[in-house]
Design a protein around this motif. Structure first.
Motif, PDB file in Angstrom:
ATOM      1  N   ALA A   1      -9.499  -2.056  -4.838  1.00 13.50           N
ATOM      2  CA  ALA A   1      -9.427  -0.908  -5.744  1.00 13.50           C
ATOM      3  C   ALA A   1      -9.400   0.397  -4.947  1.00 13.50           C
ATOM      4  O   ALA A   1      -8.734   1.350  -5.338  1.00 13.50           O
ATOM      5  N   ARG A   2     -10.092   0.410  -3.820  1.00 14.27           N
ATOM      6  CA  ARG A   2     -10.085   1.619  -2.993  1.00 14.27           C
ATOM      7  C   ARG A   2      -8.690   1.919  -2.462  1.00 14.27           C
ATOM      8  O   ARG A   2      -8.339   3.060  -2.229  1.00 14.27           O
TER       9      ARG A   2
ATOM     10  N   ARG B   1       0.028  -3.275  -7.168  1.00 15.53           N
ATOM     11  CA  ARG B   1      -0.409  -1.883  -7.171  1.00 15.53           C
ATOM     12  C   ARG B   1      -1.091  -1.582  -8.500  1.00 15.53           C
ATOM     13  O   ARG B   1      -0.613  -2.001  -9.556  1.00 15.53           O
ATOM     14  N   ALA B   2      -2.199  -0.851  -8.456  1.00 15.28           N
ATOM     15  CA  ALA B   2      -3.032  -0.688  -9.637  1.00 15.28           C
ATOM     16  C   ALA B   2      -2.283  -0.040 -10.801  1.00 15.28           C
ATOM     17  O   ALA B   2      -2.635  -0.243 -11.961  1.00 15.28           O
ATOM     18  N   ASP B   3      -1.223   0.730 -10.501  1.00 13.63           N
ATOM     19  CA  ASP B   3      -0.535   1.410 -11.597  1.00 13.63           C
ATOM     20  C   ASP B   3       0.509   0.525 -12.268  1.00 13.63           C
ATOM     21  O   ASP B   3       1.119   0.917 -13.260  1.00 13.63           O
TER      22      ASP B   3
ATOM     23  N   LYS C   1       0.826  -1.209   0.000  1.00 11.67           N
ATOM     24  CA  LYS C   1       0.000   0.000   0.000  1.00 11.67           C
ATOM     25  C   LYS C   1       0.857   1.255   0.000  1.00 11.67           C
ATOM     26  O   LYS C   1       0.570   2.229  -0.677  1.00 11.67           O
TER      27      LYS C   1
ATOM     28  N   ARG D   1      -6.155   1.336  -4.178  1.00  7.29           N
ATOM     29  CA  ARG D   1      -5.376   1.412  -5.424  1.00  7.29           C
ATOM     30  C   ARG D   1      -4.546   0.151  -5.623  1.00  7.29           C
ATOM     31  O   ARG D   1      -3.374   0.193  -5.986  1.00  7.29           O
TER      32      ARG D   1
END
Lengths: 245, 496
Positions: free
Chosen positions: B103-104, B225-227, B68, B106
């Motif tokens: 998703a919250r 990580r979403a990115d 995170k 990320r």
């Protein structure tokens, strides 16, 4: 000169000192004597500015003590306690020179002064490098006296200085102390419970009981005209009463 | 002209450096996670990415916080565990809920790699009779040994024992790998396992059927990580190759390579990739076995560095705090109780709490070690300063010395033996506690110890534990020398 006016002290519901007024003239040798719990230690701490009285005032050499000036006034007092009160982590020399170092004296000046004092108290100079734990009780007490004299204060206070010494060592130290007092011409306040010592070292004696001065005067004065039955009793208890067998 | 060339060269290097994808991979603190982490490293490297790998990050709380916070980009995780993380928010969270909640933060999770690594209860061959969990109430004399994580989880022992009506007479908790040791030493008859543990085959354990479907599925996925897919498209594609390709059998065999054949995690990962992605040619890495002196030296260096930094900080802060405490009863109570309270924080909680602030690596480890070293120093400084004999304390006052000079010339030197004793205690605690640094990727001798425990490899445990014990002795000897130098001779004479 020490002037105490109306000094009193109460701890909880115990009255340690009743309002007490006492004047010790300059260059006199004065003994404060009395049984344990008579308030003499408390009185001494008040004179040193270590505790504050509930009422009354203390003046040293004409200067009235306040919380602000009490530390400066202490520099004018040489203080000797039982067993010398030496700091064990410093040598004899370090103990004697402690305050002079702090006040920024030059090394040579300190050395000269310490050697001068060693001669005065008859301490062999080679003992100066020893630690307190390496010296006898009498030697430690001599170092304690040197420390009190280092800054040449006008006032000396001795709190039961011989308490921890055996009789022969005490005898010699008392002899030497009397000589030192005569040489130096200082105001001396001696606190003791030993009437013989008080009579030998002091010009004037005040006998304290229950926070009150019972009688003040020379030793002869106390013996010949006791102001109170307690005075005679105290003298007899110390086997100092000339009429007892 | 030459300068121009130089600048041009520098610029090209910079551009090239920027061009390369940079991916940070992590793994959790057990063998299977190391194999998968190493597999991810090899896949990402072969895609041309620059890889930074942090192996063996503590418990779930720690690695999740690291992800995170951004210390790592991706690590292998299990769906059941992810649901657990969010159970506080939704009591019957499904995988879909988990995705939404991730998703919250990320974060995202991939499809399953193909195998599940679920909880199960297992018995050795000598225990005859029970085949399914519902048989167990008929065998009340079995000695149960469950692992500690299982005891703490909401989908763990409490639910299981309620569902199957288990009331064992003999019951204890242990660290996971030690459960296997207990079975091997005939100290346990039934233990809880993960279904892909290599030891199951080695010890010939029989898994009991979960006939009332209590255990939930633990599908293995990449948690990322979403990115990441945008930032490192090639490396991400390489990791995705493994999705749906790993069977339970293959995973268990890869684990066995490490745990039983004593191969490195690199070799086990190569084996796994060759089995699951047949087209791939494995890189050859040398087998390292036996005593690895270079590794011991490196870990000892890391260990010493952590101890030195945290202990110096503890001394720099602890001694002044001890002085502050000695000023008055109020400051004493305030300081000592605050410092005492810090000591009671559980180490894992402290590490997990620090990661969002300091990231992974030496940062949280140093903070934790600092926190655990400070109490003895503060307490001993305080004690040393306040137990000065009364007449000496008065003599110091009566000399007319100002408080600061009294502190410096009299009180601190006289308290020095006590202060040093506190520092000594702290450094021994510190050397021991620094093994925890391995949980947050800070290295040190704890790496060998924790890995050795996980791999049932005594030699590896000793490789970490013996140097750690020697460091503790060395620290003691070091302070003994310092003591001679710092503590005034007069005080030592007195002590004799």
């Amino acid at each position: 000169m020490i002037e105490l006016v109306n000094i009193s002290k109460v701890y909880g519901d115990r009255t340690i000192l009743q309002p007490l007024t006492l004047k010790i003239e300059a260059q006199r040798r004065f003994a404060l004597i009395g049984p344990s719990g008579c308030g003499k230690s408390t009185l001494l701490r008040i004179i040193l500015g270590l505790i504050r009285p509930d009422t009354g005032s203390v003046a040293l050499n004409g200067v009235v003590m306040t919380p602000e000036n009490s530390r400066d006034l202490r520099l004018g007092i040489g203080y000797v306690i039982q067993d010398g009160g030496l700091f064990p982590h410093l040598t004899a020399f370090g103990n004697v020179a402690l305050m002079a170092h702090h006040l920024g004296w030059q090394g040579e000046r300190i050395r000269t002064r310490v050697l001068e004092l060693a001669k005065l108290v008859q301490l062999p100079a080679d003992l100066l490098q020893r630690f307190p734990a390496e010296m006898s009780g009498g030697q430690r007490q001599r170092v304690g006296i040197m420390r009190s004299l280092m800054l040449d204060p006008p006032l000396l206070i001795f709190d039961e200085p011989m308490g921890a010494l055996d009789p022969l060592v005490r005898f010699h130290l008392q002899e030497d102390l009397r000589k030192i007092f005569r040489t130096l011409d200082k105001t001396v306040l001696l606190v003791t419970h030993d009437m013989g010592e008080a009579a030998f070292l002091a010009d004037e004696i005040a006998l304290l009981k229950d926070g009150r001065v019972v009688q003040k005067g020379s030793y002869e004065n106390l013996v010949n005209s006791p102001a109170d039955p307690f005075v005679s009793e105290f003298l007899r208890a110390q086997r100092m009463d000339p009429v007892s067998p | 002209m030459r300068r121009f060339l130089l600048v041009w060269l520098l610029l090209t290097v910079c551009c090239w450096a920027q061009d390369a994808e940079k991916i940070r991979i992590g793994s959790k603190a057990f063998p299977e996670s190391w194999v998968l982490g190493e597999a991810a490293v090899q896949l990402a490297r072969s895609s041309g990415a620059q890889v930074e790998y942090t192996k063996s990050l503590g418990a779930t709380e720690i690695i999740y916080a690291a992800l995170k916070q951004g210390s790592i980009d991706v690590y292998p995780e299990y769906t059941g565990t992810i649901r657990q993380v969010f159970l506080k928010q939704i009591s019957d969270a499904t995988d879909a809920d988990a995705l939404e909640l991730l998703a919250r933060d990320r974060l995202g999770m991939s499809y399953s790699l193909g195998f599940t690594d679920s909880y199960a209860l297992a018995v050795p061959q000598r225990v005859r009779g029970p085949e399914a969990l519902s048989d167990l109430p008929k065998y009340p004399d079995l000695r149960y040994v469950m692992n500690q994580e299982f005891m703490g989880r909401q989908d763990g022992w409490s639910g299981l024992s309620a569902k199957y009506g288990l009331k064992p007479k003999h019951f204890s908790e242990m660290q996971h790998e030690l459960c296997y040791r207990a079975v091997e030493a005939n100290q346990a008859d039934i233990i809880n396992v993960y279904t892909t543990d290599a030891q199951i085959e080695k010890l010939g354990l029989r898994l009991l059927r979960d006939d009332q479907h209590y255990f939930s599925r633990y599908d293995c996925v990449w948690l990322y990580r979403a990115d990441l897919p945008q930032r490192c498209p090639k490396a991400w594609a390489a990791l995705q190759q493994l999705v749906g390709r790993v069977s339970e059998e293959q995973m268990r065999r890869a684990n066995a390579r490490m745990v039983i054949d004593q191969q490195s995690d690199k070799q086990a990962a190569e084996y796994l990739l060759q089995q699951c992605l047949p087209a791939r040619q494995g890189e050859v890495s040398p087998r390292k076995s036996g005593f690895d002196f270079g590794l011991v030296l490196k870990q000892t260096g890391e260990h010493l560095k952590l101890v030195a930094i945290s202990l110096s900080l503890a001394v720099l802060v602890g001694v002044p705090l001890g002085i502050l405490a000695s000023r008055s009863p109020v400051t004493a109570r305030l300081t000592l109780s605050t410092v005492g309270l810090l000591q009671t924080i559980p180490s894992l909680a402290l590490l997990a709490f620090m990661i969002p602030i300091t990231g992974t690596g030496p940062g949280p480890a140093v903070v934790a070690l600092f926190v655990y070293s400070i109490l003895p120093i503060v307490r001993n400084t305080y004690t040393g300063l306040t137990t000065l004999p009364g007449n000496l304390s008065e003599a110091a006052h009566a000399l007319g010395m100002p408080p600061l000079a009294q502190l410096w010339r009299i009180r601190l030197p006289m308290a020095s033996p006590s202060i040093l004793a506190g520092i000594k205690t702290s450094s021994v605690i510190n050397v021991g506690t620094a093994t925890l640094a391995a949980l947050v990727g800070a290295g040190g001798l704890g790496q060998s110890i924790l890995q050795g425990i996980s791999l049932l490899d005594n030699q590896m445990i000793f490789q970490g534990a013996i140097p750690a014990a020697m460091l503790a002795l060395l620290a003691q000897a070091f302070w003994d020398v310092v003591e001679k130098w710092i503590v005034p001779r007069g005080l030592r004479i007195q002590a004799e």
